[in-house]
Write a protein that holds these residues in place. Structure first.
Motif, PDB file in Angstrom:
ATOM      1  N   UNK A 262       0.835  -1.202   0.000  1.00 52.47           N
ATOM      2  CA  UNK A 262       0.000   0.000   0.000  1.00 52.47           C
ATOM      3  C   UNK A 262       0.871   1.254   0.000  1.00 52.47           C
ATOM      4  N   UNK A 263       1.877   1.275   0.856  1.00 53.00           N
ATOM      5  CA  UNK A 263       2.764   2.441   0.921  1.00 53.00           C
ATOM      6  C   UNK A 263       3.487   2.670  -0.397  1.00 53.00           C
ATOM      7  N   UNK A 264       3.961   1.590  -1.017  1.00 52.71           N
ATOM      8  CA  UNK A 264       4.697   1.729  -2.273  1.00 52.71           C
ATOM      9  C   UNK A 264       3.803   2.247  -3.397  1.00 52.71           C
ATOM     10  N   UNK A 265       2.530   1.836  -3.392  1.00 53.40           N
ATOM     11  CA  UNK A 265       1.611   2.243  -4.460  1.00 53.40           C
ATOM     12  C   UNK A 265       1.060   3.644  -4.227  1.00 53.40           C
ATOM     13  N   UNK A 266       0.714   3.950  -2.977  1.00 57.07           N
ATOM     14  CA  UNK A 266       0.055   5.223  -2.657  1.00 57.07           C
ATOM     15  C   UNK A 266       0.705   5.850  -1.419  1.00 57.07           C
ATOM     16  N   UNK A 267       1.927   6.343  -1.536  1.00 52.97           N
ATOM     17  CA  UNK A 267       2.645   6.847  -0.351  1.00 52.97           C
ATOM     18  C   UNK A 267       1.937   7.989   0.363  1.00 52.97           C
ATOM     19  N   UNK A 268       1.317   8.913  -0.387  1.00 55.61           N
ATOM     20  CA  UNK A 268       0.633  10.030   0.261  1.00 55.61           C
ATOM     21  C   UNK A 268      -0.591   9.530   1.031  1.00 55.61           C
ATOM     22  N   UNK A 269      -1.336   8.611   0.432  1.00 55.90           N
ATOM     23  CA  UNK A 269      -2.512   8.061   1.091  1.00 55.90           C
ATOM     24  C   UNK A 269      -2.107   7.248   2.317  1.00 55.90           C
ATOM     25  N   UNK A 270      -1.032   6.480   2.207  1.00 61.19           N
ATOM     26  CA  UNK A 270      -0.536   5.715   3.344  1.00 61.19           C
ATOM     27  C   UNK A 270      -0.204   6.657   4.506  1.00 61.19           C
ATOM     28  N   UNK A 271       0.477   7.765   4.206  1.00 61.49           N
ATOM     29  CA  UNK A 271       0.860   8.719   5.248  1.00 61.49           C
ATOM     30  C   UNK A 271      -0.372   9.313   5.932  1.00 61.49           C
ATOM     31  N   UNK A 272      -1.426   9.568   5.155  1.00 60.35           N
ATOM     32  CA  UNK A 272      -2.651  10.103   5.749  1.00 60.35           C
ATOM     33  C   UNK A 272      -3.328   9.076   6.651  1.00 60.35           C
ATOM     34  N   UNK A 273      -3.336   7.813   6.235  1.00 62.35           N
ATOM     35  CA  UNK A 273      -3.904   6.773   7.089  1.00 62.35           C
ATOM     36  C   UNK A 273      -3.121   6.663   8.394  1.00 62.35           C
ATOM     37  N   UNK A 274      -1.803   6.764   8.304  1.00 63.88           N
ATOM     38  CA  UNK A 274      -0.977   6.719   9.514  1.00 63.88           C
ATOM     39  C   UNK A 274      -1.300   7.905  10.426  1.00 63.88           C
ATOM     40  N   UNK A 275      -1.544   9.051   9.818  1.00 65.81           N
ATOM     41  CA  UNK A 275      -1.880  10.248  10.591  1.00 65.81           C
ATOM     42  C   UNK A 275      -3.257  10.113  11.227  1.00 65.81           C
ATOM     43  N   UNK A 276      -4.189   9.476  10.510  1.00 69.45           N
ATOM     44  CA  UNK A 276      -5.531   9.314  11.057  1.00 69.45           C
ATOM     45  C   UNK A 276      -5.562   8.275  12.171  1.00 69.45           C
ATOM     46  N   UNK A 277      -5.013   7.087  11.904  1.00 67.96           N
ATOM     47  CA  UNK A 277      -5.053   6.015  12.893  1.00 67.96           C
ATOM     48  C   UNK A 277      -4.028   6.210  14.018  1.00 67.96           C
ATOM     49  N   UNK A 278      -3.118   7.170  13.842  1.00 67.14           N
ATOM     50  CA  UNK A 278      -2.070   7.452  14.834  1.00 67.14           C
ATOM     51  C   UNK A 278      -1.179   6.224  15.038  1.00 67.14           C
ATOM     52  N   UNK A 279      -1.007   5.489  13.954  1.00 65.14           N
ATOM     53  CA  UNK A 279      -0.142   4.318  13.928  1.00 65.14           C
ATOM     54  C   UNK A 279       0.578   4.282  12.594  1.00 65.14           C
ATOM     55  N   UNK A 280       1.765   3.728  12.589  1.00 62.13           N
ATOM     56  CA  UNK A 280       2.492   3.519  11.347  1.00 62.13           C
ATOM     57  C   UNK A 280       3.091   2.109  11.377  1.00 62.13           C
ATOM     58  N   UNK A 281       2.423   1.122  10.793  1.00 62.13           N
ATOM     59  CA  UNK A 281       2.912  -0.250  10.842  1.00 62.13           C
ATOM     60  C   UNK A 281       4.329  -0.431  10.314  1.00 62.13           C
ATOM     61  N   UNK A 282       4.758   0.452   9.399  1.00 62.79           N
ATOM     62  CA  UNK A 282       6.101   0.351   8.831  1.00 62.79           C
ATOM     63  C   UNK A 282       7.094   1.305   9.490  1.00 62.79           C
ATOM     64  N   UNK A 283       6.594   2.194  10.315  1.00 67.46           N
ATOM     65  CA  UNK A 283       7.481   3.149  10.964  1.00 67.46           C
ATOM     66  C   UNK A 283       8.146   4.105  10.017  1.00 67.46           C
ATOM     67  N   UNK A 284       7.453   4.423   8.890  1.00 64.42           N
ATOM     68  CA  UNK A 284       8.088   5.241   7.846  1.00 64.42           C
ATOM     69  C   UNK A 284       7.333   6.504   7.502  1.00 64.42           C
ATOM     70  N   UNK A 285       6.029   6.589   7.808  1.00 63.86           N
ATOM     71  CA  UNK A 285       5.248   7.746   7.384  1.00 63.86           C
ATOM     72  C   UNK A 285       5.813   9.019   7.966  1.00 63.86           C
ATOM     73  N   UNK A 286       5.985   9.982   7.126  1.00 62.29           N
ATOM     74  CA  UNK A 286       6.506  11.268   7.558  1.00 62.29           C
ATOM     75  C   UNK A 286       8.003  11.304   7.697  1.00 62.29           C
ATOM     76  N   UNK A 287       8.681  10.156   7.423  1.00 60.15           N
ATOM     77  CA  UNK A 287      10.142  10.106   7.574  1.00 60.15           C
ATOM     78  C   UNK A 287      10.813  10.794   6.398  1.00 60.15           C
TER      79      UNK A 287
END
Length: 287
Positions: A262-287
């Motif tokens: 998901x992150x590789x296909x839609x990085x901006x959308x992945x980052x928003x999901x991480x921001x919404x759920x307040x979790x980052x399963x990959x530890x990469x959003x916003x890095x």
């Protein structure tokens, strides 16, 4: 319709495994049952000790707050309920159970179930049909699940997370892919920014799906297993292309159970999901 046997936390079945601290106020999940549940859910392995403890606390309160019912001939057991609770609480690990407010009941079927539908066409003619479903979230009403699907899952499929994400989405109205933002938890999220990223990812998925479907040979039924190898090139299940609400639910499944693709296909959308759920399963959003 199948008969429905109502259970209040399946009290007699849970007695040896779940010890109530206070009637209808809290549930305690047995240590062995909790370990077995986590072992059956590989996508929670990323959680550290504190997050696992938080997940357990939420699952216990979830079991106290919600009512389970078994449909048909299903024998609803404590492990089933705890498994569903653990999966349901993962998306709200930091949002809290308030994200599931406004409804109470969870109905569990043994397998996929049938739901009657009505559609009125442009000529005003009503067409009736039956949907075979693995899960469904009703606005303001119960959440329905197939236990066969909830138990089986897959590397990119989780019907529990899917349906409970719909419930989060429905807190502020229709399941349209725009969940409510809490200003304390989501100070940087705005509806316009969210809609733009959702629209972009949704349109790109549909474009990929159109291309794939154009490449399927005429002698191959697009709904047959033979066509699966074509759809496997998509970054998400093709059902995500149905509408923005389904895109949000399907991509949320992927976010929690198979986030890298998901992150590789839609990085901006992945980052928003991480921001919404307040979790980052990959530890990469916003890095």
């Amino acid at each position: 319709m199948p008969s429905i046997i109502a259970l209040r936390h399946n009290r007699s079945m849970l007695k040896s495994l779940l010890d109530r601290l206070r009637p209808a106020a809290h549930v305690r999940i047995d240590d062995d049952l909790w370990r077995t549940t986590l072992d059956s859910l590989p996508f929670v392995a990323r959680l550290d000790h504190d997050d696992r403890r938080r997940l357990r606390d939420l699952a216990q309160q979830f079991l106290a707050d919600k009512e389970f019912a078994a449909a048909g001939r299903l024998q609803l057991t404590a492990p089933m309920q705890v498994s569903i609770a653990a999966q349901a609480c993962l998306p709200v690990l930091r949002l809290g159970l308030g994200a599931y407010r406004g409804w109470t009941s969870i109905v569990v079927y043994p397998d996929e179930f049938l739901v009657p539908r009505e559609v009125t066409d442009e000529a005003g003619i009503v067409h009736e049909y039956v949907d075979q479903l693995a899960g469904e979230a009703w606005d303001g009403g119960p959440l329905l699940l197939s236990w066969a699907d909830a138990r089986a899952g897959g590397p990119e499929y989780n019907v529990v997370i899917h349906e409970f994400t719909h419930k989060i989405d429905m807190v502020n109205g229709d399941a349209d892919g725009l969940p409510p933002f809490d200003r304390r938890l989501h100070p940087r999220l705005a509806a316009g920014r969210w809609r733009a990223a959702l629209h972009d990812a949704f349109e790109r998925l549909n474009a990929e799906l159109d291309l794939i479907e154009s490449e399927i040979p005429p002698d191959v039924d697009p709904d047959s297993p033979e066509a699966n190898r074509y759809y496997a090139r998509l970054p998400l299940d093709a059902y995500a292309a149905t509408d923005p609400g389904e895109f949000f639910a399907v991509s949320s499944e992927a976010f929690f159970v198979s986030p890298a693709r998901l992150r590789d296909a839609f990085p901006e959308w992945y980052a928003l999901l991480a921001e919404f759920f307040l979790q980052d399963p990959l530890g990469t959003a916003g890095a």
